[in-house]
Write a protein that holds these residues in place. Structure first.
Motif, short mmCIF file in Angstrom:
data_model
loop_
_atom_site.label_atom_id
_atom_site.label_comp_id
_atom_site.label_asym_id
_atom_site.label_seq_id
_atom_site.Cartn_x
_atom_site.Cartn_y
_atom_site.Cartn_z
N HIS A 1 6.40 1.08 -6.18
CA HIS A 1 6.15 2.33 -6.92
C HIS A 1 6.59 3.54 -6.07
O HIS A 1 7.23 4.47 -6.59
CB HIS A 1 4.65 2.42 -7.25
N VAL A 2 6.24 3.50 -4.79
CA VAL A 2 6.62 4.62 -3.90
C VAL A 2 8.14 4.73 -3.82
O VAL A 2 8.70 5.83 -3.91
CB VAL A 2 5.99 4.40 -2.49
N ALA A 3 8.80 3.58 -3.69
CA ALA A 3 10.28 3.59 -3.60
C ALA A 3 10.89 4.20 -4.87
O ALA A 3 11.83 5.00 -4.80
CB ALA A 3 10.79 2.17 -3.38
N VAL B 1 -8.30 2.09 -0.49
CA VAL B 1 -8.22 3.55 -0.65
C VAL B 1 -7.81 4.23 0.66
O VAL B 1 -7.39 5.38 0.67
CB VAL B 1 -9.56 4.16 -1.14
N GLU B 2 -7.92 3.47 1.77
CA GLU B 2 -7.50 4.02 3.07
C GLU B 2 -6.13 3.50 3.47
O GLU B 2 -5.37 4.18 4.15
CB GLU B 2 -8.53 3.65 4.14
N TYR B 3 -5.82 2.26 3.05
CA TYR B 3 -4.54 1.65 3.42
C TYR B 3 -3.50 2.08 2.39
O TYR B 3 -3.02 1.30 1.56
CB TYR B 3 -4.67 0.13 3.46
N SER B 4 -3.18 3.35 2.40
CA SER B 4 -2.23 3.91 1.44
C SER B 4 -1.79 5.26 2.01
O SER B 4 -2.47 5.83 2.85
CB SER B 4 -2.90 4.08 0.08
N TYR B 5 -0.65 5.75 1.52
CA TYR B 5 -0.10 6.99 2.06
C TYR B 5 -0.94 8.20 1.69
O TYR B 5 -1.44 8.30 0.56
CB TYR B 5 1.29 7.24 1.49
N GLY B 6 -1.01 9.15 2.62
CA GLY B 6 -1.72 10.39 2.36
C GLY B 6 -0.80 11.59 2.21
O GLY B 6 -1.27 12.71 2.03
N PHE B 7 0.52 11.37 2.27
CA PHE B 7 1.42 12.53 2.33
C PHE B 7 1.61 13.23 0.99
O PHE B 7 2.04 14.37 0.95
CB PHE B 7 2.79 12.14 2.91
N VAL C 1 11.73 -3.57 -1.01
CA VAL C 1 10.92 -2.83 -0.04
C VAL C 1 9.62 -3.60 0.23
O VAL C 1 9.32 -4.58 -0.44
CB VAL C 1 10.57 -1.43 -0.60
N GLY C 2 8.84 -3.13 1.21
CA GLY C 2 7.50 -3.70 1.41
C GLY C 2 7.24 -4.31 2.78
O GLY C 2 6.09 -4.46 3.18
#
Ligand code: NA7
Length: 532
Positions: free
Chosen positions: A89-91, A57-63, A38-39
């Motif tokens: 990590h998200v995957a 801290v902004e270039y990351s998911y907020g969901f 992934v990536g």
């Protein structure tokens, strides 16, 4: 042959988010990814110095509140390895890999009007049927490598920054040439200079770059953000670039009203703080050319303060106006040109002619090299989409439909191609914003749209040509007269020979999000819906 609700192309940040969200909402989904993990761009861009230019801290998911609380960024601007680890990590965390096929490229997708579904074919010959096709192929993912003659005769190594070998490139003791001084070149050059015996930078257009001011993140700062991460994301979403709620707030005066010393101090403060917030020192710098002249002048003057040799400083000083090409962040870029083993060759008038057996020829002179690095950028915004053979109604190809430039409605759909969605497509704010916010906004909108289609038993959704024409006019009008249209850039397709000159992203993020909501609330106004 497998039949699914949704096929996703790409498993970068957009593909991962789309896969997770649509699966959660009950769709049968599969993603195809040409990389072996992934990536997306963060999988491929392994060149030295590669890092993000939006605060980590902004270039990351907020969901997911749990995800944003658990994950810890270490630096203000995250490096490529750290961002790739985050994607991995998200995957893992959301168990996404089981629905991704890695190492395969989608070569074609054909729409069947009667069945209202797509047939998707990958380069290993597998075909999959799906009601919806979501293209998450990235805005800057199709490498552009100029076709210089003699490449096969060159005895050395050749690499593109966006296709950097996973095990790195040994540059120690070598004579290295870097072509290109956009973001990739500017990030790589200081690190290559430290490793190589000699570095020659081939510069066609000098760049505006701001010291990044990268640093380890202060634990107190992280604690403050995490105490109200949702509020922080919300504040960012109200910003023009969907980022910088803490740093991009403009001075309360117009640049024209500020006294010269006040202006200088305001620019200097942001220059010293690092990051791209200098472009927002006053709120008219990007929209008013006369206002922008103050920023342009300030930035040009900084170069001579760092580069010791006046001739080199002059070569590195851009002639176009600041912000018209994408502004760059650097760590030690100008300082690098004070090193004895680094030189810059201006190829604006004496272009690169081709490879010799032992180097590159430019302006009639041969530069001996062992390694050539193409930091020459991407066929931006449309390249990866048009690389696939996409055929909509009556067999019309996307390539034909976009022969005079991309045409979309909301940047998310295109007339003649029902049930096809593009995440951060041309005509949406995408590259002019924090990409992760743009991705999440698109995916949530598409997911809600699919819920609606299911509820209302709609088999096919298609952008209407009229709505699309009005949208294209709107995108053009938003760009007219701004700094962005004042020079050749990849925003305009000007870096690719023969590509139509069309300003592709939409300026104006918060208003765009409101418009998308309005369209959805009006039962997808501007789209034709065909009931089952
Ligand atoms: P960019 O920003 O498109 O930069 C590419 C650079 O390569 C730029 O300096 C180009 O000069 C130069 N280039 C391209 N073709 C040639 C030829 N034929 N000869 C000499 N120089 C050439 O790509 P990056 O990868 O640096 O960054 C892409 C984005 O990724 C960036 O904006 C961030 O959003 C992240 P030109 O300016 O066209 O004269």
């Amino acid at each position: 042959m497998q039949r699914l609700d949704v096929v996703i192309v790409g498993a970068g940040f957009a593909g991962l988010r789309a896969l997770h969200t649509l699966r959660e909402r009950g769709s049968a989904v599969r993603a195809f990814e040409r990389g072996h993990d992934v990536g997306g761009v963060w999988y491929w861009n392994r060149y030295p110095g590669c890092r993000c230019d939006t605060d980590s801290v902004e270039y990351s998911y907020g969901f997911s509140e749990a995800l944003q609380q658990d994950w810890g960024w270490t630096e203000r601007f995250a490096s490529q390895p750290e961002i790739l680890r985050y994607a991995q990590h998200v995957a893992d965390r959301f168990d996404l890999r089981r629905d991704i096929r890695f190492g395969v490229s989608v070569v074609s997708a054909t729409y069947d009007d009667d069945g209202a579904e797509w047939t998707v074919t990958t380069d290993d010959g597998e075909t999959t049927l799906a009601r919806h096709l979501i293209l998450c192929v990235g805005c800057l993912s199709r490498a552009s490598i100029p076709e210089f003659p003699g490449r096969d005769d060159f005895a050395g190594e050749v690499h593109h920054t966006g296709l950097w070998p996973e095990n790195g490139v040994d540059l120690a003791g070598k004579r290295v040439g870097v072509i290109g001084t956009g973001s990739s070149g500017v990030q790589a050059i200081p690190l290559i200079a430290q490793e190589a015996a000699e570095l020659t930078v081939f510069q066609r257009t000098a760049t505006y770059t701001v010291p990044a001011g990268n640093r380890p993140l202060d634990p107190d700062y992280i604690r403050r953000i995490k105490a109200d991460y949702a509020g922080f994301r919300q504040r960012n979403r109200k910003m023009a670039g969907a980022a910088g709620a803490d740093s991009f707030i403009p001075e309360p005066t117009s640049v024209f009203d500020a006294a010269p010393d006040e202006r200088e101090a305001a620019f200097l403060k942001r220059w010293s703080a690092g990051g791209l917030a200098i472009t927002a020192t006053y709120d008219n710098l990007r929209t008013d050319l006369k206002a922008n002249a103050f920023l342009t002048d300030f930035m040009r003057r900084q170069i001579g303060k760092t580069v010791a040799d006046p001739k080199t400083a002059a070569t590195l000083t851009p002639h176009h106006i600041a912000g018209c090409k994408r502004m760059v962040l650097d760590t030690g870029y100008y300082e690098t040109f004070n090193r004895d083993n680094v030189s810059v060759v201006d190829v604006s008038n004496g272009p690169i002619e081709g490879f010799a057996r032992d180097g590159l020829v430019a302006g009639g002179r041969t530069y001996p090299l062992d390694v050539v690095v193409f930091a020459t950028g991407y066929d931006a915004m449309t390249g990866a989409l048009l690389a696939m053979d996409i055929r909509g109604k009556k067999g019309k190809t996307l390539r034909d439909a976009w022969s005079e430039g991309p045409r979309t409605y909301l940047g998310v759909a295109t007339a003649g191609f029902p049930n096809l969605f593009i995440v951060t497509g041309p005509g949406s704010p995408s590259v002019l914003t924090n990409m992760i916010v743009a991705i999440e906004q698109h995916v949530d909108w598409i997911a809600s749209c699919m819920d609606y289609l299911r509820r209302e038993q709609v088999a096919a959704i298609e952008a209407e040509t009229d709505a699309q024409d009005r949208w294209v006019d709107h995108v053009n009008a938003a760009a007219d007269g701004t700094v962005y249209t004042q020079c050749n850039s990849w925003y305009l397709g000007a870096n690719i020979p023969g590509k139509p000159r069309v300003f592709m992203p939409l300026i104006g993020f918060p208003a765009y999000e409101a418009k998308c909501e309005e369209v959805a609330a009006a039962h997808y106004d501007g789209f034709a819906l065909r009931r089952s």
